[in-house]
Write an enzyme that holds these catalytic residues in place. Structure first.
Site, PDB file in Angstrom:
ATOM      1  N   CYS A   1      29.480  70.938  73.878  1.00 35.68           N
ATOM      2  CA  CYS A   1      28.890  72.257  74.120  1.00 35.68           C
ATOM      3  C   CYS A   1      28.794  72.530  75.616  1.00 35.68           C
ATOM      4  O   CYS A   1      29.802  72.747  76.263  1.00 35.68           O
ATOM      5  CB  CYS A   1      27.526  72.342  73.420  1.00 35.68           C
ATOM      6  SG  CYS A   1      26.872  74.005  73.363  1.00 35.68           S
TER       7      CYS A   1
ATOM      8  N   HIS B   1      28.099  70.124  67.726  1.00 35.30           N
ATOM      9  CA  HIS B   1      27.237  69.033  68.192  1.00 35.30           C
ATOM     10  C   HIS B   1      27.246  67.834  67.252  1.00 35.30           C
ATOM     11  O   HIS B   1      26.387  67.740  66.369  1.00 35.30           O
ATOM     12  CB  HIS B   1      25.801  69.543  68.317  1.00 35.30           C
ATOM     13  CG  HIS B   1      25.593  70.472  69.453  1.00 35.30           C
ATOM     14  ND1 HIS B   1      25.030  70.082  70.641  1.00 35.30           N
ATOM     15  CD2 HIS B   1      25.899  71.777  69.598  1.00 35.30           C
ATOM     16  CE1 HIS B   1      24.984  71.115  71.475  1.00 35.30           C
ATOM     17  NE2 HIS B   1      25.505  72.159  70.865  1.00 35.30           N
TER      18      HIS B   1
ATOM     19  N   GLU C   1      26.138  64.975  67.729  1.00 28.69           N
ATOM     20  CA  GLU C   1      24.884  64.200  67.832  1.00 28.69           C
ATOM     21  C   GLU C   1      23.803  64.756  66.909  1.00 28.69           C
ATOM     22  O   GLU C   1      22.783  64.106  66.698  1.00 28.69           O
ATOM     23  CB  GLU C   1      24.406  64.143  69.287  1.00 28.69           C
ATOM     24  CG  GLU C   1      23.637  65.352  69.788  1.00 28.69           C
ATOM     25  CD  GLU C   1      24.519  66.547  70.138  1.00 28.69           C
ATOM     26  OE1 GLU C   1      25.719  66.544  69.776  1.00 28.69           O
ATOM     27  OE2 GLU C   1      24.010  67.508  70.755  1.00 28.69           O
TER      28      GLU C   1
END
Ligand SMILES: Nc1ncnc2c1ncn2[C@@H]1O[C@H](COP(=O)(O)OP(=O)(O)O)[C@@H](O)[C@H]1O
Ligand SMILES: [Mg+2]
Lengths: 87, 752, 226, 87
Positions: free
Chosen positions: C87, C196, C198
């Site tokens: 990002c 994302h 994560e």
């Protein structure tokens, strides 16, 4: 002290949804006759000292490496002169 | 620029006859006289500035105070309450040494004038309250109310507000996990932008706003001070009092979420190193508020040199500096030997920090400018001894007629087709339609601890990775109910938020509120306010959930017309292990659907009456707090013991709204039957409180119904999770695709 | 031994802690790096996390790109160290010219947060080896400036060289050209993407899926086996 | 066809976080001597027909009611003349 203005606009071939959104809203506001709107950024830099060619060249460099991303944007640098109508 | 001579304390004493513009600053004559009496002389301009902002409705709660006391007086005994009303935000013990702080505030008017910045700075303000308690902010919520969905101005206000809340909260890295969006013409000129935040800390990290310890330094850090939001004070700054310069003194502030993010990080780092004795955020009334509150809550006095405040605008007068509401600033009290370290941390985060004063051993707040003493006051008189009004209130004469206009008598659908059409009309109406166009503009994932977010019944955040300890929050309010009966309306708001928290499996612990009303100078509005507060305080007492803090927003009216009385209630709950949370979405075909609670013919203030008949009248649903408590206990036990795999509370729109939402989210349909003793219409649209619909795996059916039976909670089997449509036997079938279109297309069509 | 993976914190980084958690869950050792330090603390790989570094003022990533840590990251990336930009990290990588093209505001002008379906187009990079080419995964997406643009020539080159690593499937959330969600450099060590990973590493949290974990196991295996 | 440019800048007394962020970055880029930076928006409108006083008045109105929020922003309207240096 002088003011230098750097205008940064998206390159013409890059889609500008913000400008388009403005343009699309115009008829709703009763506003006809605008065939295109582009929205960009305007930077006003207050520069100490004289704005000579050397200073302008450095601002040009700053615009090129930082204020604009030349992959997608064009820019112009100008020393401010009051033009047009000020609100 | 500056008046000569400087209006020092000395000068004020020598020139008792100088007329000060107290009226322009919003003080009443008797209030000004009280200031003179307190000081024993006329105030200086700077003192007048401080008293006038601190004694304003916004800061002093002068109209609401006498009522709000009930929250304390009726507060239920709660072991969970660590810090109650009066501090920046309340703090609740959630176990394992963790404490949670939360609060809701309003930013209504600024959001109407400049929707993006008004809403953005609303988020900024509430988050600073949370940091000031010593906590790391972990989530935000945003209960919102706008004018009619199809009004042109709503298209200006709503997208700006939503972008502002997202723009600020997303940039701070706070997941947005809940809120509301309500449309009603009554909010046309007065949208309600309430914002709430939650923070987490260890018990030992709780900080309070007080300045103690003679010699300790007062450090102002964060953004530079500009001329934001100081309207009236500019009068004091002008050469002569009628030569004001209002155009240069904006009423609206621009937020800088990036600066606030740095403020969070450097403050938390300072807390971690135990560098902070006391701390206060700068919100309304800026430095006036921070200095007077820090000083009055501490043991000593305080001396401040205003010349040391870093300015964005060098033309500001001392009065303006004291009143400035520039955003993203905090004030910390730090022991002298720790100042260097504190400043170093600020420097690490590129945050400007300046020692502006120190704690003194007296009991005065003294402020200096250009060497002269311009303020010398007892800080308590500024911060706590503001005026208190006993405003007259009276039940409005139209209330009886409104309640007599019974919604239960409205024409009901007479055929299955009409019933079906009204279902579609309901789930596609702006208030009942999916809000995902709005909520998808908020980051739900950041911080990596979000267990539940929109459109679940409550937002849920994990706070301990190892144990799975989590907290849940829901905010609710129903201005239509409150208009019909403000006492019951406030209790229903609490009931719904409480129910929403329990539906997800969390145990409700505590309450914050934001009370949005019209002008307190109107006895009818004041009555609504008094009733709502009394209702909420009584209900909190009965449910055992103390009010830990909140906010009052008055004067939400255009001309003579006030908004619906709108108490918004936030309930915070705790769950031992977030793995046990119950989602809204149907999980598996074949699960049995049970309706919990009693369904009565209750349509007053209902979504159905609004959507189908554009009607508001009668009485709101009956409040039954013991039932809410029982329902909550059952929902929590069922979640803990794995007896249900989805649950949805019933509120506006009734059962059909809840079933459609669970079906669309789970992408699984439902077959429903009308149980004995009910008719299809009442089953679908009634808004009786104290209800939820749950999906029970067949293997758990007996255990679950036995539990409800044993505890005396009515439980009715109403169908099964099945297929790809929602069917009411013998009446109609609506495919999920049709329902999705109806439910999801409305808001984008109005706003996109 | 395990791998040490650095996560840079810029002022305004938001997902730095989450990324460290994901690295930990994958079994590697997260190492916090600070934007003002050139020192990369001898990490084996670097992640530039999501967020709004410098508030995304000027342009997303434009100011961070000039931070001291980036001097080292740029230097190391050029000599082959694996770098992942998520990002805001992706935006920084394009601003730093470690990846071609640029990121612009979403075509619908709104921030968007959703669980996004992606196709893994290239499972040979340092960060995607634990996927299979063509695999479809769901990863949360959340951004304001996610519209990938580059000139036609660059786009053709990326396609021809297999350097489009992820593509949006079913729905293009931001107007990215050719549905591009992530790309790699010619050497395959530098990868940037908008979604994302994560936030998709634990079953209960966020989107409730773990489709993002292979990013971190991929790099771990590569480094440990190296 | 003519181009009308509307420049919208935050009022001088209003905080400009973007401009500040740019200014603070300049020294790090080795660029000294700029005492202030403000960042605003530039709209380029392509207008059909002549840009007479009436047209300008309407664009002025548009700027006031739509392109700028005059609570926090000032604007100027001008008919574009190429000034300075174009990249
Ligand atoms: N402005 C908003 N911000 C964040 N979440 C919102 C907002 N409006 C609605 N939501 C979420 O959408 C969901 C549905 O809202 P609502 O119908 O008011 O729920 P309920 O009736 O259960 O209180 C909830 O998860 C709520 O938190
Ligand atoms: Mg609910």
């Amino acid at each position: 002290m002088a003011r230098v203005v750097v205008d940064v606009m998206l390159k013409p071939e890059i889609l500008d949804p913000q400008g388009q959104a403005v343009q699309r809203a115009l008829p709703r506001l009763g506003f006809e006759g605008v065939s295109d709107v582009r929205q960009g950024k305007r930077f006003e830099l207050e520069v100490d000292g004289p704005v000579d060619d050397a200073a302008l060249a450095r601002i040009h460099e700053l615009a090129e490496s930082f204020l604009a991303n030349t992959v997608i944007e064009d820019f112009t640098v100008k020393v401010e002169e009051m033009v047009g109508e000020e609100k | 620029m500056s008046r000569t001579p400087l209006d020092t304390v000395e000068h004020a004493a020598e020139t008792p006859d100088v007329e000060l513009p107290w009226a322009e600053l919003g003080l009443k004559k008797d209030e000004y006289e009280r200031v003179v009496e307190i000081l024993g002389r006329r105030p200086t301009g700077a003192e007048l500035a401080m008293y006038s902002v601190m004694w304003s409705e916004h800061c002093s709660y002068k109209s609401s105070k006498v009522h709000l006391r009930q929250f304390g007086e009726k507060a239920p005994q709660s072991d969970a309450l660590l810090v109650g009303i009066g501090e920046n935000a309340g703090v609740v013990d959630v176990g394992q040494g963790y404490a949670v702080t939360f609060k809701v505030e309003s930013h209504n008017h600024p959001s109407y004038v400049e929707p993006y910045q008004g809403a953005a700075t609303g988020v900024g303000g509430i988050v600073r309250d949370i940091i000031a308690m010593g906590a790391r902010p972990v989530a935000v919520v945003d209960p919102l109310r706008f004018g009619a969905a199809d009004h042109p101005d709503t298209k200006r206000v709503l997208p700006g507000v939503v972008a502002g809340i997202g723009g600020y909260g997303n940039c701070l890295g706070l997941p947005n996990i809940g809120g509301e969006v309500v449309f009603d013409a009554c909010y046309q000129g007065n949208p309600l932008v309430n914002a709430g935040a939650i923070g987490v800390m260890r018990h030992e990290d709780i900080h309070l706003a007080k300045a103690s310890g003679t010699g300790n330094k007062v450090i102002l850090y964060g953004a530079r001070t500009g001329g934001d939001g100081i309207g009236g004070a500019s009068i004091l700054a002008s050469e002569t009092f009628d030569d004001a310069k209002p155009s240069k003194r904006p009423a609206v502030q621009v937020g800088d979420p990036f600066q606030e993010k740095l403020l969070i990080e450097c403050t938390l780092e300072a807390f971690q190193e135990k560098l902070v004795v006391g701390i206060q955020d700068l919100g309304a009334a800026g430095l006036s508020c921070a200095t007077s509150e820090l000083a009055s809550n501490g043991s000593g006095g305080m001396r401040v040199t205003l010349d040391d405040v870093p300015l964005r605008d060098s033309t500001l007068s001392p009065e303006e500096i004291l009143m400035s509401e520039s955003q993203e600033r905090m004030c910390a009290v730090v022991e002298p030997e720790k100042v260097d370290r504190f400043l170093a941390i600020c420097d690490k985060w590129d945050v400007i920090a300046t020692v502006i004063g120190e704690v003194t051993d007296g009991d005065r707040l003294e402020i200096f400018w250009h060497g002269g003493k311009i303020v010398d006051v007892d800080p308590r008189t500024v911060a706590h001894d503001g005026p208190v009004y006993e405003r007259p209130y009276a039940r409005p004469d139209w209330q009886d007629a409104l309640q007599a206009d019974d919604a239960n008598k409205l024409a009901r659908p007479t055929s299955s087709d009409e019933l079906k059409a009204q279902v579609v009309q309901l789930v596609s109406s702006p208030n009942q339609a999916s809000k995902s166009w709005i909520t998808s503009q908020y980051d739900h994932f950041v911080q990596g601890n979000t267990v539940l977010a929109q459109p679940e019944d409550s937002g849920m955040i994990r706070i301990d990775e190892a144990s799975g300890l989590g907290v849940a929050i829901a905010t609710d309010g129903n201005g239509r109910y409150a208009k019909l009966d403000p006492y019951a309306g406030a209790q229903l708001a609490l009931s719904e938020a409480y129910r929403n928290v329990a539906t997800t499996g969390a145990k409700p612990l505590a309450v914050s509120d934001c009370l949005n009303f019209g002008s307190p100078e109107d006895p009818a509005v004041m009555w609504q306010f008094a009733e709502a507060v009394r209702g909420l305080a009584d209900a909190c007492q009965q449910l055992g959930t103390p009010v830990t803090g909140g906010n009052v927003s008055l004067y939400n009216q255009t001309g003579e017309v006030a908004i619906h009385p709108t108490p918004v209630v936030a309930v915070l709950g705790v769950i031992d292990d977030v793995a046990r949370r119950t989602p809204v979405a149907f999980q598996e075909e074949g699960q049995l659907l049970y309706l919990l609670g009693d369904t009565r013919e209750e349509f007053g203030g209902s979504a159905w009456s609004q959507v189908v008949h554009d009607h508001l009248g009668g009485l709101p649903p009956k409040v039954d707090l013991e039932r809410e408590r029982l329902l909550a206990e059952i929902l929590i036990s069922a979640s803990r013991d794995g007896m249900i795999d989805s649950a949805h509370d019933l509120s506006d729109g009734g059962l059909i709204q809840a079933v459609v939402e669970s079906a669309l989210l789970g992408e699984k349909g439902a077959r429903l039957v009308v149980p004995d003793g009910l008719d299809a219409f009442t089953l679908l649209f009634s808004e009786s409180a104290g209800r939820a619909v749950v999906a029970v795996p067949r293997s758990e059916e007996l255990r679950f119904t036995d539990m409800c039976g044993a505890r005396g909670l009515p439980v009715t089997r109403i169908g099964v999770v099945d297929g790809d449509s929602v069917e009411l036997q013998g009446e109609f079938t609506l495919t999920l695709a049709e329902l999705r279109e109806a439910h999801e297309a409305t808001i984008p069509a109005l706003l996109a | 031994m395990t791998a040490r993976i650095g996560v840079v914190t810029f002022p305004g980084s938001l997902d730095d802690r989450d990324t460290q958690r994901a690295i930990r869950l994958a079994g590697a050792e997260p190492v916090a790096l600070w934007h003002k330090d050139k020192d990369l603390k001898q990490v084996d790989a670097v992640v530039l996390p999501g967020g709004f570094s410098y508030g995304d003022y000027l342009r997303a990533g434009a100011i961070s790109r000039f931070s001291p840590v980036m001097e080292s990251v740029i230097e190391q990336a050029k000599s082959g160290m694996p770098v992942l930009g998520i990002c805001n990290g992706f935006q920084i990588l394009t601003e730093a010219h470690l990846l071609p093209g640029a990121m612009l505001g979403n075509n619908h002008l709104h921030f968007i947060c959703r669980d996004q379906k992606l196709r893994v187009e290239n499972a040979d990079t340092a960060w995607t080896a634990d996927y299979t080419a063509g695999q479809e995964i769901h990863i949360p997406l959340k951004n304001m400036d996610g519209r990938y643009v580059a000139d036609e020539h660059t786009l053709d080159e990326l396609e021809a060289e297999g350097r489009v690593v992820f593509r949006y499937v079913d729905f293009n959330p931001n107007g990215s050209l050719r549905d591009i969600a992530g790309i790699t450099n010619a050497a395959g060590n530098v990868v940037g993407l908008m979604p994302h990973p994560e936030h998709a590493v634990e079953p209960l949290i966020g989107s409730g899926r773990t489709d993002g974990l292979p990013f971190f196991t991929s790099i771990l295996k590569k480094l440990v086996n190296a």
